[in-house]
Design an enzyme around this catalytic site. Sequence first.
Site, PDB file in Angstrom:
ATOM      1  N   GLY A  15      -0.906  -7.688  -7.140  1.00 26.84           N
ATOM      2  CA  GLY A  15      -0.310  -8.921  -6.631  1.00 26.84           C
ATOM      3  C   GLY A  15      -1.298 -10.076  -6.686  1.00 26.84           C
TER       4      GLY A  15
ATOM      5  N   HIS B 179       5.283  -5.123  -2.102  1.00 36.28           N
ATOM      6  CA  HIS B 179       4.959  -3.949  -2.924  1.00 36.28           C
ATOM      7  C   HIS B 179       6.144  -3.565  -3.807  1.00 36.28           C
ATOM      8  CE1 HIS B 179       2.182  -3.114   0.612  1.00 36.28           C
ATOM      9  NE2 HIS B 179       1.350  -3.010  -0.409  1.00 36.28           N
TER      10      HIS B 179
ATOM     11  N   GLN C 254     -13.466   0.438   0.867  1.00 37.74           N
ATOM     12  CA  GLN C 254     -13.262  -1.011   0.762  1.00 37.74           C
ATOM     13  C   GLN C 254     -13.147  -1.691   2.119  1.00 37.74           C
ATOM     14  OE1 GLN C 254      -9.427  -0.475  -1.490  1.00 37.74           O
ATOM     15  NE2 GLN C 254      -8.837  -2.316  -0.386  1.00 37.74           N
TER      16      GLN C 254
ATOM     17  N   LYS D  65      -1.563 -12.335  -4.530  1.00 38.14           N
ATOM     18  CA  LYS D  65      -2.061 -12.705  -3.194  1.00 38.14           C
ATOM     19  C   LYS D  65      -3.542 -12.370  -3.064  1.00 38.14           C
ATOM     20  CE  LYS D  65      -2.378 -10.791   0.503  1.00 38.14           C
ATOM     21  NZ  LYS D  65      -2.397  -9.899   1.608  1.00 38.14           N
TER      22      LYS D  65
ATOM     23  N   LEU E  34       4.365   0.139   2.864  1.00 37.65           N
ATOM     24  CA  LEU E  34       4.961  -0.698   1.816  1.00 37.65           C
ATOM     25  C   LEU E  34       5.949  -1.701   2.384  1.00 37.65           C
ATOM     26  CD1 LEU E  34       5.518   2.129  -0.805  1.00 37.65           C
ATOM     27  CD2 LEU E  34       3.534   0.628  -0.523  1.00 37.65           C
TER      28      LEU E  34
ATOM     29  N   SER F 290       2.187  -9.348   3.754  1.00 35.91           N
ATOM     30  CA  SER F 290       0.986  -8.523   3.865  1.00 35.91           C
ATOM     31  C   SER F 290       1.207  -7.506   4.968  1.00 35.91           C
ATOM     32  CB  SER F 290      -0.212  -9.414   4.231  1.00 35.91           C
ATOM     33  OG  SER F 290      -1.278  -8.614   4.708  1.00 35.91           O
ATOM     34  N   SER F 291       0.646  -6.306   4.773  1.00 30.96           N
ATOM     35  CA  SER F 291       0.754  -5.291   5.835  1.00 30.96           C
ATOM     36  C   SER F 291       0.099  -5.790   7.114  1.00 30.96           C
ATOM     37  CB  SER F 291       0.089  -3.997   5.382  1.00 30.96           C
ATOM     38  OG  SER F 291       0.764  -3.496   4.254  1.00 30.96           O
TER      39      SER F 291
HETATM   40  O1  PAF Z   1      -4.502  -4.257  -2.900  1.00 31.16           O
HETATM   41  C1  PAF Z   1      -4.594  -3.119  -2.389  1.00 31.16           C
HETATM   42  O2  PAF Z   1      -3.679  -2.614  -1.719  1.00 31.16           O
HETATM   43  C2  PAF Z   1      -5.867  -2.319  -2.556  1.00 31.16           C
HETATM   44  O3  PAF Z   1      -6.984  -3.141  -2.526  1.00 31.16           O
HETATM   45  C3  PAF Z   1      -5.871  -1.448  -3.822  1.00 31.16           C
HETATM   46  C4  PAF Z   1      -5.800  -2.280  -5.092  1.00 31.16           C
HETATM   47  C5  PAF Z   1      -4.696  -0.483  -3.772  1.00 31.16           C
HETATM   48  C6  PAF Z   1      -7.161  -0.617  -3.886  1.00 31.16           C
HETATM   49  O4  PAF Z   1      -7.297   0.217  -2.783  1.00 31.16           O
END
Ligand code: PAF
Length: 281
Positions: A149, A37, A61, A151, A33, A187-188
């Site tokens: 977000g 976040h 994903q 972004k 985070l 962004s991470s």
């Molecule tokens: O934006 C993200 O961090 C991810 O794509 C999410 C929405 C938590 C789904 O894994």
Amino acid sequence: MQAFSRVEALRAQLAAWRREGARIALVPTMGNLHEGHLELVRQAAREAERVVVSIFVNPTQFAPGEDFASYPRTPDADRQALAREGVDAVFLPVEAEVYPLGRAAATRVSIPALMDDLCGRSRPGHFEGVATVVLRLLNMVGPDVAVFGQKDYQQQLVIRHLVRDLNIPTRILVAPTSREDDGLARSSRNQYLEPAERAQAPALYAALRAVADGLAEGGRSPASLCAAAVATLRDAGFEPEYVELRDAATLAPADPARRPLVVLAAARLGRARLIDNLLIA
Ligand code: PAF
């Protein structure tokens, strides 16, 4: 702050809060985070009496060859940051809780009209993975509101579509992109940038602003403005994937006479793949 790894225990607590009349807000995250976040968490706290943050690095994903294994995982620091923000519950499910029948047998959510374009072109399966996990998280928590977000512009459109199309009783709230002082979207994955790359990185947002300014001045087509932005990024050391001007609601190619539009970009810089966007109201 309470921590849950099992949905059954989380639901028992949520039911108790609901009996007290509390509304529930969910902020889904993949952890690691940062201030961006925490801004989503603060937005959530303005919308509901109880705030739940989920932390789950969702394997479905990540496209093949992406950074799933090396994605930064910092659960202790995340929990401390969330406790400081006054979050009520953090949900840290194990994979078997999110995909109880296993990944191979998982029900998947597909929205071909929105998923195959832009970031979907270089990240096959990414948005299907996002929609699949967000649906699961919404079903597990049943929040009144969920916060994402701006972004991740294409992601929030996918989620809005999913919620509307499947009649999910959760309001989706999209918070403005959180930026560093020099304009770089938080962004991470920014931590993958070497110092010299970090110094160049704000050029991505500057390229988006140049497209918006060019459109406001008039006289140039969206295609020529976006092509100029791609060339500028390449000169600045990026490997641009796309810079595109689109209809903000549908992502259809932009009609320059209509509003709102959105200019979106994705580009690689060293080990990082950066994305950003700018709404043109
Ligand atoms: O934006 C993200 O961090 C991810 O794509 C999410 C929405 C938590 C789904 O894994």
